[in-house]
Design an enzyme around this catalytic site. Structure first.
Site, short mmCIF file in Angstrom:
data_model
loop_
_atom_site.label_atom_id
_atom_site.label_comp_id
_atom_site.label_asym_id
_atom_site.label_seq_id
_atom_site.Cartn_x
_atom_site.Cartn_y
_atom_site.Cartn_z
N CYS A 90 0.84 -1.20 0.00
CA CYS A 90 0.00 0.00 0.00
C CYS A 90 0.88 1.26 0.00
O CYS A 90 1.55 1.54 -0.97
CB CYS A 90 -0.98 -0.04 1.17
SG CYS A 90 -2.36 1.12 1.01
N HIS A 180 -3.60 -5.30 0.71
CA HIS A 180 -3.03 -5.71 2.00
C HIS A 180 -3.01 -7.24 2.11
O HIS A 180 -4.03 -7.85 2.46
CB HIS A 180 -3.83 -5.10 3.16
CG HIS A 180 -3.60 -3.64 3.33
ND1 HIS A 180 -2.61 -3.12 4.13
CD2 HIS A 180 -4.22 -2.57 2.76
CE1 HIS A 180 -2.64 -1.80 4.08
NE2 HIS A 180 -3.61 -1.44 3.24
N GLU A 182 -1.62 -8.94 4.40
CA GLU A 182 -1.54 -9.36 5.80
C GLU A 182 -2.88 -9.60 6.45
O GLU A 182 -2.96 -10.24 7.50
CB GLU A 182 -0.75 -8.33 6.62
CG GLU A 182 -1.42 -6.98 6.82
CD GLU A 182 -1.16 -5.98 5.71
OE1 GLU A 182 -1.21 -4.77 5.98
OE2 GLU A 182 -0.92 -6.40 4.56
#
Length: 525
Positions: A90, A180, A182
Site C-alpha cells: 500500500c 493488503h 496481511e
C-alpha cells in the site's frame, strides 16, 4: 522498538512501519511462517541501523499519509542499493515507486474494502499462488495509487481502481502491492508473504517457540547473573509465563509475590498457588490484601478512579512484601511486543487514553530495580505457545484475558461490596462452565459476566423479587483491537440464564450484550 540483538535468529525480516493500523498483522503473518520479524518506526530507521539488524529482506508497511504531499514519511534511500529484497505494501509500494523515479497520483476513484485483482504476468511473489489470467479477492484501503512505475519494474496484477495493483522488479527483487496481503480478507495473502520471506528472501523458517525458549533462558541467565528477581503473579497468562520461564533459567533466585486484591475469578488464586508452589516448586509469597483494597475502594464508582486506586495500592502492598523477603535486584514484568511498538506516535502528538492500564510501572523507579522483560518480543498467541513449551497447564495458558483490576471493573456504576463480588464471581463461573461444556471456550476470545447497577422486579415462587440484572458478554477477536459478539444460540443463553437465576441468590434477570468493538470496548469499564 526492541534491542536489535535481542533475538538470536539468523533469518529475520525487518518491517518499516509508516503508521498503518495493521502493521502488527504483517509481523504476525511472517512469524507464523517460522521467520522472526521486527517492526521499526520509519523515523528511527537508517542505512546503518538496517545493516546492524542484518535482515534477509525488508517490508514497507502501509500508512495514513499521502506520498503526493510534502514531508511525508520515506524509507532510507540507501535501502534500495543494499541488495536486499523489498516488499512494499500500500503506502509502502507508493513510497518505493516515488523514491525510485515513478509517479503516484491522488485520483477521484478510491478503493476501500473487498476488491478483485487480475493477474497479468507471473513473478516470484506469485509462485504457486496465482497464475496469469487468474482473478482473486484482495483487500484494498487506499486513496492514492501508482500512476507510473520506475525503470526495471513491470505490472503483474491490476484491479478496477489500481492499474498497478502489483508490480515487480525481478532483477533487484523489489515488489509492490497496492492491496493488503496481511489481512484475512486477502485469502491468499499469507501465501504471498511466505513466498517473499522463504522464496525470495531465502529464509529457512526455523524460528520456533522451542528455539525462542532456549534463547530467552540464556538471555535471562546472562542479564541476572547471581542476582535476585522478584515477579508479581496475577494469575494471568503473561505473568505466569514470565514466572515459569525465569524459574527455569535461575531457579531459587526467583521469588514470586501474589497480591490477592479480592477481585479475582472463582478459584483463580487457589489455582495459581497450587501450580506454582506445588507443581513448579517456586518460592511464592501469597498476600491476602482484599480487606485493604476493598476499604480503599469503598464508595468509589468512577472506573478510572478504581483503576488508579487499585494500581497504587498494589504498588504499596507489593513493595511491602518485597522488603519482607529481603528485596531483589531485578523486577520481572510481562511486557509484550504490542506494548513496545504501540508506544510510537506517528503524528508527534499524544494518543487519547481510552482506559488507563493497570500495571506495575511505578515499581522499578521506586524499588531501584532493573527490569527483566523476557516476553517483550512476543505477541499474545506466541506467549501462550511459550507457556505450553514450559509445561504450564492448558487451563492456565489458554485462559481468557482478565483485567488487572479484576472484577472491580465488571461491577459498573456502583460501589463495590463483598456481596456484589460474590454474586458476580458465582455467576461468572457458571457462565464459563457452560461455555466450556459446549466446547466453545477456545473459540471465544473473551467471555465474562457484568453485574449491572440496576435492580429489577421479578417473581420467584409466589413472591416478588427485586434483585440485580446481570449482563453476559462474549466476543471473538484475533488481537483484541477489534471484536465482534459471539452469536450464541438462544437455547444456550436460556440454559445459562436459568442456571444463574436459580443458583445465584441476588440475580433475577440476565441479558446478553451484542455490541461490537468498535463502537464499544470489550470490557464495560
Amino acid at each position: 522498538m526492541t534491542d536489535r540483538t535481542s533475538v538470536s535468529a539468523t533469518d529475520r525480516i525487518l518491517i518499516i512501519d509508516f503508521g498503518s493500523q495493521v502493521t502488527q498483522l504483517i509481523a504476525r503473518r511472517v512469524r507464523e511462517s517460522g521467520v522472526y520479524s521486527e517492526i521499526q518506526p520509519f523515523n528511527t530507521v537508517t542505512a546503518a541501523s538496517i545493516a546492524a539488524f542484518a535482515p534477509k529482506g525488508v517490508i514497507l508497511s502501509g500508512g495514513p499519509a499521502s506520498v503526493t504531499a510534502a514531508d511525508t514519511p520515506r524509507a532510507p534511500i540507501e535501502l534500495f542499493t543494499m541488495g536486499l529484497p523489498v516488499l512494499g505494501i500500500c503506502y509502502g509500494q507508493q513510497t518505493m515507486v516515488a523514491q525510485l523515479g515513478g509517479r503516484v497520483e491522488a485520483p477521484d476513484h478510491r478503493e476501500f474494502g473487498r476488491a478483485f485483482v487480475e493477474v497479468t504476468a507471473g513473478c516470484a511473489l506469485f509462485d504457486g499462488v496465482w497464475t496469469p489470467g487468474e482473478r482473486d479477492q484482495v483487500w484494498m484501503s487506499h486513496g492514492d495509487r501508482v500512476d507510473a512505475i520506475p525503470e526495471g519494474f513491470s505490472v503483474v496484477a491490476v484491479s478496477e481502481g489500481a492499474p498497478y495493483a502489483a508490480i515487480a522488479d525481478e532483477a533487484r527483487h523489489f515488489y509492490g502491492v497496492q492491496f493488503h496481503p496481511e489481512v484475512v480478507h486477502t485469502p491468499k495473502g499469507a501465501a504471498l508473504l511466505r513466498n517473499f520471506t522463504h522464496g525470495i528472501c531465502g529464509c529457512g523458517g526455523d524460528w520456533t517457540m522451542a528455539a525462542f525458549k532456549d534463547q530467552a533462558i540464556a538471555r535471562v541467565r546472562e542479564q541476572v547473573g547471581s542476582g535476585r528477581v522478584i515477579c508479581g503473579l496475577s494469575g494471568g497468562v503473561d505473568s505466569s509465563v514470565v514466572a515459569a520461564l525465569i524459574h527455569e533459567a535461575i531457579g531459587e533466585q526467583l521469588v514470586c509475590v501474589l497480591v490477592d486484591h479480592g477481585m479475582m475469578r472463582q478459584g483463580e488464586t487457589e489455582q495459581v498457588v497450587r501450580v506454582f508452589r506445588d507443581r513448579f516448586n517456586i518460592t511464592l509469597v501469597h498476600r491476602d490484601a482484599s480487606e485493604l483494597f476493598l476499604g480503599k475502594l469503598d464508595g468509589v464508582v468512577d472506573p478510572e478512579a478504581k483503576r488508579k486506586i487499585i494500581g497504587a495500592t498494589f504498588i504499596d502492598v507489593f513493595d511491602e512484601e518485597a522488603r519482607k523477603v529481603g528485596g531483589a535486584d531485578f523486577l520481572a514484568q510481562g511486557t509484550l511486543y504490542p506494548d513496545v511498538i504501540e508506544s510510537v506516535s506517528f503524528t508527534g502528538g499524544p494518543s487519547v487514553t481510552i482506559k488507563s492500564h493497570h500495571n506495575v510501572g511505578g515499581l522499578p523507579e521506586r524499588m531501584k530495580m532493573a527490569l527483566v522483560e523476557p516476553l517483550r518480543e512476543l505477541f499474545k498467541d506466541e506467549v501462550r505457545d511459550l507457556g505450553r513449551e514450559l509445561g504450564l497447564p492448558d487451563e492456565m495458558v489458554g485462559r481468557h484475558p482478565f483485567p488487572g483490576p479484576g472484577l472491580a471493573i465488571r461491577i459498573p456504576g456502583q460501589p463495590l461490596t463483598r456481596e456484589k463480588l460474590d454474586i458476580l464471581r458465582r455467576a461468572d463461573a457458571i457462565y464459563l462452565e457452560e461455555i466450556r461444556n459446549a466446547g466453545l471456550y477456545d473459540v471465544i476470545w473473551q467471555a465474562f459476566a457484568v453485574l449491572l447497577p440496576v435492580r429489577t422486579v421479578g417473581v420467584m415462587g409466589d413472591a416478588r423479587s427485586y434483585d440485580f440484572a446481570l449482563a453476559l458478554r462474549a466476543v471473538t477477536s484475533t488481537d483484541g483491537m477489534t471484536a465482534d459478539y459471539y452469536p450464541f444460540d438462544h437455547t444456550f443463553l436460556g440454559r445459562v440464564a436459568n442456571r444463574i437465576i436459580n443458583e445465584v441468590k441476588g440475580v433475577n434477570r440476565v441479558v446478553y450484550d451484542i455490541t461490537s468493538k468498535p463502537p464499544g470496548t470489550i470490557e464495560w469499564e
